[in-house]
Write a protein that holds these residues in place. Structure first.
Motif, PDB file in Angstrom:
ATOM      1  N   SER A 415      16.180 -12.406  -9.770  1.00  0.00           N
ATOM      2  CA  SER A 415      16.714 -13.311  -8.754  1.00  0.00           C
ATOM      3  C   SER A 415      17.755 -14.254  -9.334  1.00  0.00           C
ATOM      4  N   ASP A 416      17.428 -14.880 -10.466  1.00  0.00           N
ATOM      5  CA  ASP A 416      18.332 -15.875 -11.071  1.00  0.00           C
ATOM      6  C   ASP A 416      19.672 -15.276 -11.476  1.00  0.00           C
ATOM      7  N   LEU A 417      19.655 -14.054 -12.008  1.00  0.00           N
ATOM      8  CA  LEU A 417      20.869 -13.436 -12.549  1.00  0.00           C
ATOM      9  C   LEU A 417      21.490 -12.405 -11.602  1.00  0.00           C
ATOM     10  N   ASP A 418      21.008 -12.377 -10.352  1.00  0.00           N
ATOM     11  CA  ASP A 418      21.524 -11.444  -9.336  1.00  0.00           C
ATOM     12  C   ASP A 418      21.441  -9.983  -9.785  1.00  0.00           C
ATOM     13  N   ILE A 419      20.374  -9.656 -10.491  1.00  0.00           N
ATOM     14  CA  ILE A 419      20.152  -8.274 -10.921  1.00  0.00           C
ATOM     15  C   ILE A 419      19.498  -7.480  -9.785  1.00  0.00           C
ATOM     16  N   THR A 420      18.637  -8.150  -9.037  1.00  0.00           N
ATOM     17  CA  THR A 420      17.948  -7.495  -7.919  1.00  0.00           C
ATOM     18  C   THR A 420      18.931  -7.184  -6.803  1.00  0.00           C
ATOM     19  N   GLN A 421      18.926  -5.944  -6.343  1.00  0.00           N
ATOM     20  CA  GLN A 421      19.831  -5.500  -5.273  1.00  0.00           C
ATOM     21  C   GLN A 421      19.243  -5.941  -3.928  1.00  0.00           C
ATOM     22  N   LYS A 422      19.606  -7.154  -3.507  1.00  0.00           N
ATOM     23  CA  LYS A 422      18.935  -7.788  -2.371  1.00  0.00           C
ATOM     24  C   LYS A 422      19.150  -7.055  -1.048  1.00  0.00           C
ATOM     25  N   ASN A 423      20.295  -6.465  -0.861  1.00  0.00           N
ATOM     26  CA  ASN A 423      20.583  -5.786   0.410  1.00  0.00           C
ATOM     27  C   ASN A 423      20.253  -4.300   0.342  1.00  0.00           C
ATOM     28  N   SER A 424      19.032  -4.008  -0.110  1.00  0.00           N
ATOM     29  CA  SER A 424      18.607  -2.609  -0.203  1.00  0.00           C
ATOM     30  C   SER A 424      17.123  -2.523   0.110  1.00  0.00           C
ATOM     31  N   TRP A 425      16.661  -1.297   0.341  1.00  0.00           N
ATOM     32  CA  TRP A 425      15.254  -1.052   0.643  1.00  0.00           C
ATOM     33  C   TRP A 425      14.706  -0.049  -0.356  1.00  0.00           C
ATOM     34  N   LYS A 426      13.627  -0.421  -1.046  1.00  0.00           N
ATOM     35  CA  LYS A 426      13.058   0.440  -2.076  1.00  0.00           C
ATOM     36  C   LYS A 426      11.544   0.617  -1.859  1.00  0.00           C
ATOM     37  N   PRO A 427      11.175   1.684  -1.142  1.00  0.00           N
ATOM     38  CA  PRO A 427       9.750   1.954  -0.945  1.00  0.00           C
ATOM     39  C   PRO A 427       9.161   2.761  -2.094  1.00  0.00           C
ATOM     40  N   VAL A 428       7.854   2.667  -2.275  1.00  0.00           N
ATOM     41  CA  VAL A 428       7.173   3.499  -3.261  1.00  0.00           C
ATOM     42  C   VAL A 428       5.695   3.577  -2.898  1.00  0.00           C
ATOM     43  N   TRP A 429       5.121   4.763  -3.042  1.00  0.00           N
ATOM     44  CA  TRP A 429       3.678   4.935  -2.917  1.00  0.00           C
ATOM     45  C   TRP A 429       3.048   4.740  -4.289  1.00  0.00           C
ATOM     46  N   ILE A 430       2.076   3.848  -4.384  1.00  0.00           N
ATOM     47  CA  ILE A 430       1.307   3.696  -5.619  1.00  0.00           C
ATOM     48  C   ILE A 430      -0.003   4.463  -5.431  1.00  0.00           C
ATOM     49  N   VAL A 431      -0.271   5.394  -6.348  1.00  0.00           N
ATOM     50  CA  VAL A 431      -1.438   6.271  -6.216  1.00  0.00           C
ATOM     51  C   VAL A 431      -2.250   6.249  -7.518  1.00  0.00           C
ATOM     52  N   ASP A 432      -3.372   6.971  -7.483  1.00  0.00           N
ATOM     53  CA  ASP A 432      -4.233   7.132  -8.666  1.00  0.00           C
ATOM     54  C   ASP A 432      -4.706   5.790  -9.238  1.00  0.00           C
ATOM     55  N   PHE A 433      -5.215   4.945  -8.368  1.00  0.00           N
ATOM     56  CA  PHE A 433      -5.819   3.686  -8.806  1.00  0.00           C
ATOM     57  C   PHE A 433      -7.144   3.972  -9.511  1.00  0.00           C
ATOM     58  N   PRO A 434      -7.549   3.110 -10.425  1.00  0.00           N
ATOM     59  CA  PRO A 434      -8.921   3.221 -10.938  1.00  0.00           C
ATOM     60  C   PRO A 434      -9.891   3.005  -9.774  1.00  0.00           C
ATOM     61  N   MET A 435     -11.015   3.689  -9.808  1.00  0.00           N
ATOM     62  CA  MET A 435     -12.005   3.519  -8.748  1.00  0.00           C
ATOM     63  C   MET A 435     -12.690   2.159  -8.859  1.00  0.00           C
ATOM     64  N   PHE A 436     -12.942   1.724 -10.111  1.00  0.00           N
ATOM     65  CA  PHE A 436     -13.687   0.491 -10.325  1.00  0.00           C
ATOM     66  C   PHE A 436     -12.947  -0.425 -11.298  1.00  0.00           C
ATOM     67  N   SER A 437     -13.250  -1.707 -11.213  1.00  0.00           N
ATOM     68  CA  SER A 437     -12.756  -2.682 -12.189  1.00  0.00           C
ATOM     69  C   SER A 437     -13.942  -3.508 -12.664  1.00  0.00           C
ATOM     70  N   LYS A 438     -13.788  -4.117 -13.835  1.00  0.00           N
ATOM     71  CA  LYS A 438     -14.872  -4.900 -14.423  1.00  0.00           C
ATOM     72  C   LYS A 438     -14.366  -6.300 -14.745  1.00  0.00           C
ATOM     73  N   ASP A 439     -15.115  -7.338 -14.352  1.00  0.00           N
ATOM     74  CA  ASP A 439     -14.700  -8.709 -14.641  1.00  0.00           C
ATOM     75  C   ASP A 439     -15.184  -9.126 -16.022  1.00  0.00           C
ATOM     76  N   ILE A 440     -14.897 -10.359 -16.415  1.00  0.00           N
ATOM     77  CA  ILE A 440     -15.216 -10.815 -17.777  1.00  0.00           C
ATOM     78  C   ILE A 440     -16.727 -10.882 -18.011  1.00  0.00           C
ATOM     79  N   LYS A 441     -17.502 -10.939 -16.932  1.00  0.00           N
ATOM     80  CA  LYS A 441     -18.958 -10.961 -17.055  1.00  0.00           C
ATOM     81  C   LYS A 441     -19.553  -9.554 -17.094  1.00  0.00           C
ATOM     82  N   GLY A 442     -18.672  -8.544 -16.932  1.00  0.00           N
ATOM     83  CA  GLY A 442     -19.151  -7.169 -16.959  1.00  0.00           C
ATOM     84  C   GLY A 442     -19.555  -6.628 -15.609  1.00  0.00           C
TER      85      GLY A 442
END
Length: 588
Positions: A415-442
């Protein structure tokens, strides 16, 4: 009371007599003439009151902004020099012959031409809604919901309502609870989503369900989140993950084509692991081409571990961002970015400025130059593909800290350096998530929800190695916003019970909270999958709004209050006694 709307009159209505109703938007008195910009929900039109029509003119002298009025007049052509092509009615005006003041207005606590404080806008929301920017957002929202319903009907989906008063079930956020008068001591919960009901509908043989539905979550708010929100809820039987993603793609493509005249190509897919590795988040904004580059293997010697003060018992990562032509950044600016990454628990931000075009210790400027021998520096520059004039920002810490720090820094620099192409649309599907996560207490929990199917894993392997399980789930991200998430669902009762066991839900709680689902899964539950799309976020993107409140008619504040109605509010003791509720004071 009217024959036309203000914003609908055009040159084709020339010389016709029209009757309009609306509000005074702006007044200009030129002595012989009074010009009034009159407004209704369709737009503005200029109305002229002439001195020679003395009775109407005198009445017009009493007009003030936001008076509610009715006028009768003749459509006439503006002089060429007075045409206003910034508005749709700019070629014509109305010569008033009759004026009725339907209601007066006090001076407004808001000013449409200035930026008003958010609290004032929400307190006087009925006035804020008169501004065209909010009104236009609601019109676009209306068009979006029409297009969705039209699309879903053509795809043979049934619009089915599910209960608002339901059972409290653990789904991630805290429930909003509603006490039952008929059943003292018992509570309904407002649904966080229709998740269980839409699965029940699939078991019932409905086959294709959708609903544009209100959902409720008692959680911390931000610019793209509200305590009550609207989602486009979809569930289908006998359809795999790929096919439902294709279906949703078609819906999104239609919305973007019709609303902003943009035609998407095929949406790319990216694994959760790749997204975290390259962008530090599972909601990557791909308008920014900068990626996180891992150099852990290059900086694996003991001297780097000592220099970066890494705890070798932790899962560490050393990674960097290569910022094109960033070597001109001042020390003051770099210090700002150093303080910024500290918000995400990063101990320090290192940098390497690439000054010259050849490889060697004298070609860079860096506070870590003392440990950068020529071989290491060459490998870092080759890995990052850094060029003359670039800057490398480096963080070395625990992996989750590095990912968060560089992920957020990437967005800020974009944002600060105008690197992000603001007038564009960039979709993406995120797949293959882990089924479970573990917190610091286990403690183990579901990454999505406990009804998500596991990808390519039998029940025996699931029990023995739950940490390796990959869920058959998918999130749709556009420009860094998660606009939808879904999954293939578990339709095997034994696997469902096993997942409950893994995340620590006791058998008694399973039966108490989810007994109806467990029972239903025993009766020929079909393979089914679904997704929930955030309508509010979709409208926010398509209207280029910065805050989700600007696309909701009556939103809440970030503390989940409604300033207009002053809710939540206290309840009198008589009603509380009827409900069997006692308020405990000084609870916090």
């Amino acid at each position: 009371m009217r024959t036309k709307y203000c914003g609908k009159i055009r040159i084709i209505h020339l010389n016709k007599i029209v009757k309009l109703c609306g509000w005074v938007h702006k007044i200009r008195n030129f002595g012989q003439f009074i010009f009034v910009d009159m407004r209704d929900y369709t737009g503005l039109i200029q109305v002229i009151f002439e001195l020679k029509n003395n009775i109407v003119f005198k009445k017009a002298l009493n007009l003030r902004n936001e008076f509610c009025i009715q006028i009768t007049g003749t459509v006439q052509k503006r002089e060429e020099k007075n045409k206003n092509f910034k508005i749709s009615t700019g070629e014509i005006e109305i010569l008033a012959s009759v004026l009725n003041i339907l209601n007066t207005s006090q001076a407004l606590p808001l000013n449409y031409t200035n930026n008003n404080h958010d609290d004032s806008r929400l307190k006087y929301r009925y006035l804020d809604l008169r501004s065209f920017n909010i009104l236009d957002n609601l019109k676009i929202r209306n068009k979006i919901t029409y297009l969705i319903r039209n699309f879903m009907m053509k795809k043979n989906f049934l619009d089915i309502e599910t209960p608002i008063l339901t059972k409290s079930t653990p789904e991630g956020a805290r429930d909003y609870l509603v006490p039952s008068r008929n059943h003292p001591g018992k509570f309904y919960a407002l649904p966080q989503s229709p998740q269980l009901f839409k699965q029940i509908l699939m078991i019932a043989g409905i086959d294709r369900y959708y609903q544009i539905v209100k959902c409720f979550r008692d959680e911390d708010l931000r610019s793209d989140r509200q305590p009550e929100f609207t989602q486009i809820d979809i569930e289908v039987s006998f359809m795999n993950a790929k096919k439902i993603r294709n279906l949703v793609e078609k819906l999104i493509k239609k919305l973007w084509s019709k609303i902003v005249n943009f035609n998407f190509k095929k949406f790319p897919e990216m694994s959760f692991h790749e997204s975290m590795k390259k962008y530090g988040t599972d909601k990557p904004d791909l308008r920014n081409p900068i990626e996180i580059i891992d150099i852990s293997n290059i900086c694996k010697d003991q001297k780097f571990i000592f220099f970066f003060n890494l705890n070798t018992t932790k899962n560490n990562r050393i990674a960097l961002l290569c910022i094109p032509q960033g070597a001109d950044l001042s020390r003051k600016k770099i210090d700002i970015y150093t303080q910024y990454v500290k918000k995400f628990n990063s101990k320090r931000l290192f940098y390497i400025k690439i000054i010259e075009n050849y490889i060697g210790c004298k070609s860079v400027y860096s506070p870590m130059k003392q440990i950068l021998d020529e071989t290491t520096l060459r490998k870092i520059i080759e890995k990052s593909k850094a060029k003359n004039g670039d800057i490398l920002f480096l963080v070395a810490d625990e992996e989750h800290i590095v990912n968060k720090s560089l992920g957020m820094l990437r967005l800020k620099l974009g944002s600060d350096l105008d690197i992000t192409q603001k007038n564009s649309w960039k979709p993406v599907w995120i797949v293959d998530f882990p089924m479970f996560s573990k917190d610091i207490k286990g403690n183990i929990s579901s990454v999505h929800h406990p009804f998500t199917a596991i990808k390519k894993m039998d029940i025996k392997k699931l029990k023995s190695s739950p940490n390796t399980a990959i869920s058959d789930s998918y999130d749709l991200v556009i420009n860094g916003y998660e606009i939808g998430g879904g999954s293939v669902r578990i339709n095997d009762v034994n696997i469902q019970k096993t997942v409950f066991d893994i995340i620590g839900i006791k058998k008694s709680i399973q039966n108490k909270k989810f007994g109806f689902l467990i029972e239903a899964l025993k009766y020929g539950a079909p393979p089914h999958a679904g997704i929930a799309l955030g309508l509010d976020r979709i409208v926010m993107l398509l209207t280029h709004s910065e805050n989700i409140r600007d696309v909701i008619a009556f939103p809440k504040t970030t503390s989940a209050t409604c300033l207009m109605t002053d809710s939540p509010s206290t309840i009198n003791n008589v009603l509380l006694q009827e409900l069997g509720i006692k308020i405990l004071k000084n609870r916090y």
